[in-house]
Design a protein around this motif. Structure first.
Motif, PDB file in Angstrom:
ATOM      1  N   GLU A   1      -6.200 -12.040   2.900  1.00  0.00           N
ATOM      2  CA  GLU A   1      -6.148 -11.127   1.749  1.00  0.00           C
ATOM      3  C   GLU A   1      -7.218 -10.035   1.822  1.00  0.00           C
ATOM      4  OE1 GLU A   1      -5.914 -12.974  -2.062  1.00  0.00           O
ATOM      5  OE2 GLU A   1      -5.724 -11.040  -3.073  1.00  0.00           O
ATOM      6  N   THR A   2      -8.432 -10.410   2.097  1.00  0.00           N
ATOM      7  CA  THR A   2      -9.520  -9.426   2.100  1.00  0.00           C
ATOM      8  C   THR A   2      -9.399  -8.482   3.294  1.00  0.00           C
ATOM      9  OG1 THR A   2     -10.757 -11.386   1.461  1.00  0.00           O
ATOM     10  CG2 THR A   2     -11.962  -9.295   1.549  1.00  0.00           C
ATOM     11  N   ALA A   3      -9.226  -9.059   4.477  1.00  0.00           N
ATOM     12  CA  ALA A   3      -9.214  -8.231   5.680  1.00  0.00           C
ATOM     13  C   ALA A   3      -8.009  -7.302   5.680  1.00  0.00           C
ATOM     14  CB  ALA A   3      -9.191  -9.130   6.919  1.00  0.00           C
ATOM     15  N   THR A   4      -6.859  -7.806   5.262  1.00  0.00           N
ATOM     16  CA  THR A   4      -5.654  -6.981   5.263  1.00  0.00           C
ATOM     17  C   THR A   4      -5.791  -5.845   4.249  1.00  0.00           C
ATOM     18  OG1 THR A   4      -4.416  -8.937   5.865  1.00  0.00           O
ATOM     19  CG2 THR A   4      -3.146  -7.064   5.106  1.00  0.00           C
ATOM     20  N   ARG A   5      -6.375  -6.195   3.095  1.00  0.00           N
ATOM     21  CA  ARG A   5      -6.597  -5.152   2.083  1.00  0.00           C
ATOM     22  C   ARG A   5      -7.513  -4.061   2.636  1.00  0.00           C
ATOM     23  NH1 ARG A   5      -6.672  -4.373  -3.601  1.00  0.00           N
ATOM     24  NH2 ARG A   5      -5.692  -6.359  -3.994  1.00  0.00           N
ATOM     25  N   GLU A   6      -8.549  -4.496   3.317  1.00  0.00           N
ATOM     26  CA  GLU A   6      -9.484  -3.524   3.893  1.00  0.00           C
ATOM     27  C   GLU A   6      -8.797  -2.665   4.947  1.00  0.00           C
ATOM     28  OE1 GLU A   6     -12.816  -5.795   5.197  1.00  0.00           O
ATOM     29  OE2 GLU A   6     -13.613  -5.973   3.160  1.00  0.00           O
ATOM     30  N   LEU A   7      -7.958  -3.299   5.756  1.00  0.00           N
ATOM     31  CA  LEU A   7      -7.224  -2.541   6.778  1.00  0.00           C
ATOM     32  C   LEU A   7      -6.379  -1.454   6.111  1.00  0.00           C
ATOM     33  CD1 LEU A   7      -6.038  -2.130   9.686  1.00  0.00           C
ATOM     34  CD2 LEU A   7      -4.242  -3.724   9.007  1.00  0.00           C
ATOM     35  N   LEU A   8      -5.615  -1.852   5.103  1.00  0.00           N
ATOM     36  CA  LEU A   8      -4.726  -0.894   4.440  1.00  0.00           C
ATOM     37  C   LEU A   8      -5.532   0.234   3.803  1.00  0.00           C
ATOM     38  CD1 LEU A   8      -2.131  -3.359   2.893  1.00  0.00           C
ATOM     39  CD2 LEU A   8      -1.725  -1.706   4.714  1.00  0.00           C
ATOM     40  N   GLU A   9      -6.644  -0.129   3.192  1.00  0.00           N
ATOM     41  CA  GLU A   9      -7.466   0.910   2.562  1.00  0.00           C
ATOM     42  C   GLU A   9      -8.041   1.855   3.607  1.00  0.00           C
ATOM     43  OE1 GLU A   9     -10.020  -1.484   0.161  1.00  0.00           O
ATOM     44  OE2 GLU A   9      -8.648  -1.422  -1.557  1.00  0.00           O
ATOM     45  N   SER A  10      -8.413   1.290   4.755  1.00  0.00           N
ATOM     46  CA  SER A  10      -9.012   2.133   5.792  1.00  0.00           C
ATOM     47  C   SER A  10      -7.987   3.102   6.386  1.00  0.00           C
ATOM     48  CB  SER A  10      -9.598   1.255   6.900  1.00  0.00           C
ATOM     49  OG  SER A  10      -8.536   0.729   7.676  1.00  0.00           O
ATOM     50  N   LEU A  11      -6.705   2.787   6.241  1.00  0.00           N
ATOM     51  CA  LEU A  11      -5.676   3.668   6.798  1.00  0.00           C
ATOM     52  C   LEU A  11      -5.376   4.840   5.877  1.00  0.00           C
ATOM     53  CD1 LEU A  11      -3.228   0.933   8.117  1.00  0.00           C
ATOM     54  CD2 LEU A  11      -4.816   2.305   9.442  1.00  0.00           C
ATOM     55  N   GLY A  12      -6.012   4.867   4.728  1.00  0.00           N
ATOM     56  CA  GLY A  12      -5.835   5.989   3.814  1.00  0.00           C
ATOM     57  C   GLY A  12      -4.821   5.740   2.714  1.00  0.00           C
ATOM     58  N   ALA A  13      -4.568   4.482   2.403  1.00  0.00           N
ATOM     59  CA  ALA A  13      -3.623   4.183   1.326  1.00  0.00           C
ATOM     60  C   ALA A  13      -4.165   4.706   0.004  1.00  0.00           C
ATOM     61  CB  ALA A  13      -3.395   2.682   1.247  1.00  0.00           C
ATOM     62  N   LEU A  14      -3.255   5.224  -0.829  1.00  0.00           N
ATOM     63  CA  LEU A  14      -3.676   5.715  -2.141  1.00  0.00           C
ATOM     64  C   LEU A  14      -4.036   4.530  -3.033  1.00  0.00           C
ATOM     65  CD1 LEU A  14      -0.852   8.336  -2.703  1.00  0.00           C
ATOM     66  CD2 LEU A  14      -3.156   8.768  -1.871  1.00  0.00           C
TER      67      LEU A  14
ATOM     68  N   ALA B   1       0.847  -1.182   0.000  1.00  0.00           N
ATOM     69  CA  ALA B   1       0.000   0.000   0.000  1.00  0.00           C
ATOM     70  C   ALA B   1       0.883   1.232   0.000  1.00  0.00           C
ATOM     71  CB  ALA B   1      -0.890   0.002   1.235  1.00  0.00           C
ATOM     72  N   ASP B   2       0.489   2.275  -0.699  1.00  0.00           N
ATOM     73  CA  ASP B   2       1.340   3.466  -0.717  1.00  0.00           C
ATOM     74  C   ASP B   2       0.645   4.698  -0.135  1.00  0.00           C
ATOM     75  OD1 ASP B   2      -0.360   3.954  -2.805  1.00  0.00           O
ATOM     76  OD2 ASP B   2       1.177   4.775  -4.128  1.00  0.00           O
ATOM     77  N   PHE B   3       1.453   5.597   0.373  1.00  0.00           N
ATOM     78  CA  PHE B   3       1.003   6.822   1.031  1.00  0.00           C
ATOM     79  C   PHE B   3       1.874   7.955   0.512  1.00  0.00           C
ATOM     80  CE2 PHE B   3       0.119   3.281   3.725  1.00  0.00           C
ATOM     81  CZ  PHE B   3      -1.103   3.551   4.324  1.00  0.00           C
ATOM     82  N   ASP B   4       1.378   9.188   0.605  1.00  0.00           N
ATOM     83  CA  ASP B   4       2.244  10.287   0.174  1.00  0.00           C
ATOM     84  C   ASP B   4       2.463  11.354   1.249  1.00  0.00           C
ATOM     85  OD1 ASP B   4      -0.225  11.379   0.097  1.00  0.00           O
ATOM     86  OD2 ASP B   4      -0.062  12.229  -1.923  1.00  0.00           O
ATOM     87  N   LYS B   5       1.847  11.189   2.403  1.00  0.00           N
ATOM     88  CA  LYS B   5       2.079  12.167   3.481  1.00  0.00           C
ATOM     89  C   LYS B   5       2.764  11.448   4.639  1.00  0.00           C
ATOM     90  CE  LYS B   5      -0.416  15.732   1.846  1.00  0.00           C
ATOM     91  NZ  LYS B   5      -0.413  15.217   0.461  1.00  0.00           N
ATOM     92  N   VAL B   6       3.826  12.040   5.162  1.00  0.00           N
ATOM     93  CA  VAL B   6       4.598  11.319   6.171  1.00  0.00           C
ATOM     94  C   VAL B   6       3.812  11.104   7.462  1.00  0.00           C
ATOM     95  CG1 VAL B   6       6.920  11.774   5.328  1.00  0.00           C
ATOM     96  CG2 VAL B   6       5.802  13.461   6.751  1.00  0.00           C
ATOM     97  N   ASP B   7       3.044  12.103   7.886  1.00  0.00           N
ATOM     98  CA  ASP B   7       2.332  11.946   9.154  1.00  0.00           C
ATOM     99  C   ASP B   7       1.266  10.859   9.064  1.00  0.00           C
ATOM    100  OD1 ASP B   7       3.154  14.167  11.204  1.00  0.00           O
ATOM    101  OD2 ASP B   7       3.216  15.066   9.220  1.00  0.00           O
ATOM    102  N   GLN B   8       0.533  10.883   7.952  1.00  0.00           N
ATOM    103  CA  GLN B   8      -0.507   9.877   7.743  1.00  0.00           C
ATOM    104  C   GLN B   8       0.124   8.486   7.646  1.00  0.00           C
ATOM    105  OE1 GLN B   8      -2.151   9.857   3.848  1.00  0.00           O
ATOM    106  NE2 GLN B   8      -4.204   9.306   4.559  1.00  0.00           N
TER     107      GLN B   8
ATOM    108  N   ARG C   1       7.057   8.129  -2.620  1.00  0.00           N
ATOM    109  CA  ARG C   1       5.958   7.479  -1.916  1.00  0.00           C
ATOM    110  C   ARG C   1       6.477   6.656  -0.744  1.00  0.00           C
ATOM    111  NH1 ARG C   1       1.424   7.698  -5.489  1.00  0.00           N
ATOM    112  NH2 ARG C   1       1.515   9.902  -5.961  1.00  0.00           N
ATOM    113  N   PHE C   2       5.586   6.473   0.241  1.00  0.00           N
ATOM    114  CA  PHE C   2       5.923   5.720   1.447  1.00  0.00           C
ATOM    115  C   PHE C   2       5.050   4.476   1.465  1.00  0.00           C
ATOM    116  CE2 PHE C   2       6.577  10.176   1.817  1.00  0.00           C
ATOM    117  CZ  PHE C   2       7.862  10.271   2.312  1.00  0.00           C
ATOM    118  N   LEU C   3       5.672   3.315   1.513  1.00  0.00           N
ATOM    119  CA  LEU C   3       4.934   2.072   1.315  1.00  0.00           C
ATOM    120  C   LEU C   3       4.925   1.194   2.559  1.00  0.00           C
ATOM    121  CD1 LEU C   3       5.315   2.982  -1.635  1.00  0.00           C
ATOM    122  CD2 LEU C   3       5.690   0.617  -2.230  1.00  0.00           C
ATOM    123  N   ILE C   4       3.831   0.446   2.676  1.00  0.00           N
ATOM    124  CA  ILE C   4       3.781  -0.621   3.672  1.00  0.00           C
ATOM    125  C   ILE C   4       3.572  -1.911   2.896  1.00  0.00           C
ATOM    126  CG2 ILE C   4       2.480  -1.618   5.593  1.00  0.00           C
ATOM    127  CD1 ILE C   4       1.619   1.187   6.361  1.00  0.00           C
TER     128      ILE C   4
END
Lengths: 488, 191
Positions: free
Chosen positions: B170-183, B23-30, B156-159
């Motif tokens: 697969e489903t739950a982890t994807r949902e978790l990452l999406e809920s954290l604001g991943a682009l 999952a990728d992010f573009d803001k360091v704090d987020q 970009r900052f990735l997890i």
């Protein structure tokens, strides 16, 4: 200064010191991606600029001259140089000390300024480290070809040989072999290690398969993993901590070549610190000489900013004044020691047959940097560039004065003479500049000349709003908060 | 036979096992908040990928301090012993020779070389040790095939969370990452 024009202040001119605000180290409207674009853009240019080719052909031609002169020397003998006993150390040793000294700025910027948390180093360190390595390559050539029978140069190393003899480890000349060898190796390791993440950036942007493969191998499969970054950061800190005493030791050991002998003018305890200050002085001058045209040509003004150049001018002022102090201390001690040989050596330096060289040295090294007390000169690129060239000239003459004026007037007046270089000496030295510039040009075209990963780390966008976890500088770790969280 | 199995078969060939979700992010704090939440969710085989050393990330991830300094210290001591031993062996033991009445073996004259070799050994071990601990060079890795990873060296900052993690779903982890604001969230398969 009103706060209404911070944007103007920050744009390109970030030299104002306002204690309430940190100066921007990357100016203009830059984000992480634009920094990547600017730096990688140089490597990724579809067509090499014609000016690069012109510079490359001139440099490569001069490198050819260097190797031709070396071939002539090896096939004929050191008699092709202007050496005459007692001046057995002519331009070769002058050039050696000159080039080793140039290298010192790179290590100072990459290691000492790192330990001192000078964040502005990030824009120029890659560049300066590259310069260090190329300067050490040039330096290594001179003693190598000066030994006379170059085919037995391996006697310098403790390798079992047909005479079952070992090198004399009590000789400063052998210390030099180890000091310069270690210095070259450690500088190369440091340079390469810092470059791994940036090579990975070029790999990830590669459009062609060949580029992808080459930079992929060079970046060793770097995955930007934070678990890797953690060890990388520690390795970087350790290398900086190791390189710091190393860089101070290298020119100290070089100065032992002189100081351990009994020649008047050489046999002084001030030599190690004096040589180190001079080395850093000349190295910064060379960084400025190269940085000003490079940043202009490749449009790096927003990354290598005016503030960076101004800071280097301040370091040149400081180290130039230290060198000036060393010159006067030598004179004082020559008189105060009551040693007539020492006193003669110094009076001879300033007023003897090589007085012209001495006064070139004093004017370039002591007087020229004094203009940097004035901010207008520190921030005027033309003045800064010309001054840096004069300092390079002055520092070469410093080594010339030390080597030649002392040797040509030794204890036995019957062997006094006037040493003059031959055309071979001159062409070999000019050729070494060709080699230096050739390596430098290849570097700017094929490798990332700004440490992107480090520059991004000191940009405002990288700073967390959460003050509790704010770090202090690039690659230093934030140990306290980390420990706290690990054990939470 | 559920619809779930069919859907899997359609997206991935049998030999293409899922390696990780990225999952990728573009803001360091987020990003840092997301990292803390992933850690709190109890994952163990996961990592972050950042274009530069991001301060606070080691703490947020719970990375333990590396043992590298001990390796480097050991290598430095070795270099020191080698430097001193080399000079003693060559100049004082194997072929002792007198130079201008100086002692055959005296510490002051032997310090420069001892010092240089200490630094040399320690510096080499710092680089080699860092690479060895990191398992580098490793030119082939499933994450290199990720599209999002290309920007982990840029902006970009990735997890990444490995499918081998015991808590991975697969489903739950994807949902978790999406809920954290991943682009974006990308499934990376093993090559």
């Amino acid at each position: 200064m009103s706060a209404s024009t911070p944007a103007e202040l920050q744009y390109l001119d970030n030299t104002t010191d306002d204690p309430t605000r940190r100066a921007q180290l990357v100016v203009g409207d830059n984000d992480f991606h634009s920094v990547t674009d600017t730096v990688c853009g140089i490597v990724e240019m579809p067509r090499t600029p014609p000016a690069w080719w012109v510079a490359f052909f001139i440099s490569a031609g001069m490198t050819g001259v260097l190797f031709a002169m070396i071939a002539y020397l090896v096939t004929t003998g050191v008699g092709v140089w202007g050496l005459q006993v007692p001046v057995a150390w002519g331009w070769a040793i002058v050039n050696f000390v000159f080039w080793v000294g140039i290298g010192h700025a790179g290590t100072l910027i990459s290691a000492i300024l790192f330990l001192l948390r000078q964040k502005w180093r990030t824009s120029i360190n890659r560049f300066a480290e590259g310069m260090t390595i190329f300067a050490v390559v040039c330096a290594g050539i001179f003693p190598g070809i000066h030994v006379g029978r170059v085919w037995v140069a391996y006697w310098l190393f403790p390798i079992p040989n047909q005479m079952s003899m070992w090198p004399n480890f009590r000789s400063p000349l052998l210390w030099d072999v180890f000091a310069v060898g270690t210095y070259a190796t450690v500088s190369l390791l440091f340079w390469y290690m810092g470059m791994i993440p940036d090579l990975a950036t070029i790999r990830d942007r590669a459009k062609s398969r060949i580029r992808w493969a080459i930079y992929g191998v060079l970046s060793l499969g770097w995955r930007s993993s934070n678990r890797h970054w953690h060890r990388f950061e520690m390795a970087y800190l350790l290398l900086a901590a190791l390189a710091t005493p190393l860089v101070l030791s290298v020119h100290s050991v070089v100065s032992f070549d002189f100081a351990v002998s009994i020649v008047p003018g050489w046999h002084t305890t001030i030599f190690p610190p004096y040589f180190v200050a001079g080395a850093i002085f000349s190295g910064f001058a060379m960084v400025v000489t190269l940085a000003i045209p490079t940043r202009k040509f490749f449009h790096l003004e927003e990354i290598i900013t005016l503030r960076h150049l101004e800071s280097m001018a301040k370091i040149m002022l400081a180290t130039g004044s230290m060198v000036g102090l060393a010159y006067s201390t030598e004179f004082f001690i020559a008189w105060y020691s009551g040693n007539t040989y020492e006193a003669f050596a110094f009076i001879n330096r300033a007023f003897g047959p090589y007085a012209w060289a001495y006064w070139i040295m004093v004017s370039c090294n002591v007087l020229v940097p004094q203009i940097f007390w004035i901010k207008k000169f520190r921030t005027n690129l033309l003045v800064l560039w010309l001054a840096s060239i004069l300092i390079n000239v002055g520092m070469w003459f410093e080594r010339f004065v030390i080597v030649v004026s002392s040797l040509s007037r030794d204890f036995l007046p019957s062997s006094w003479g006037y040493y003059k270089p031959t055309i071979v000496d001159v062409l070999t030295f000019a050729g070494s500049f060709g080699l230096f510039m050739t390596l430098f040009l290849l570097f700017v075209r094929f490798l990332p000349i700004v440490g992107m990963a480090e520059v991004k780390g000191v940009m405002t966008q990288a700073h967390l709003k959460d003050v509790a976890v704010q770090g202090h500088g690039d690659y230093h770790g934030d140990i306290l908060t980390e420990r706290a969280e690990v054990h939470r | 036979m559920s619809a779930d199995t069919t859907a899997r078969a359609a997206t991935a060939k049998p030999e293409q096992r899922l390696y990780a979700l990225v999952a990728d992010f573009d803001k360091v704090d987020q990003f840092l908040d997301a990292v803390r939440r992933v850690r709190a969710a109890g994952f163990t085989r996961w990592d972050c990928h950042t274009p530069f050393v991001l301060h606070g990330l080691d703490g947020a991830m719970g990375v333990k301090p590396t043992k590298l300094p001990f390796v480097v210290f050991g290598a430095g001591l070795t270099g020191c012993a080698v430097g001193l031993g080399l000079q003693w062996f060559t100049n004082a033991f194997d072929y002792p020779f007198l130079i201008s009445g100086k002692p055959i073996f005296s510490l002051p004259a032997n310090i420069p070389i001892t010092f240089e070799l200490t630094i040399l050994f320690a510096a080499i071990s710092a680089l080699v040790g860092m690479l060895a601990f990191n398992g580098l060079p490793r030119l082939s890795h499933p994450l290199h095939s990720s599209r999002l990873m290309k920007r982990a060296t840029d902006d970009r900052f990735l997890i990444s969370i490995e499918a081998a993690d015991p808590r991975f779903d697969e489903t739950a982890t994807r949902e978790l990452l999406e809920s954290l604001g991943a682009l974006n969230v990308e499934a990376v398969v093993e090559a």
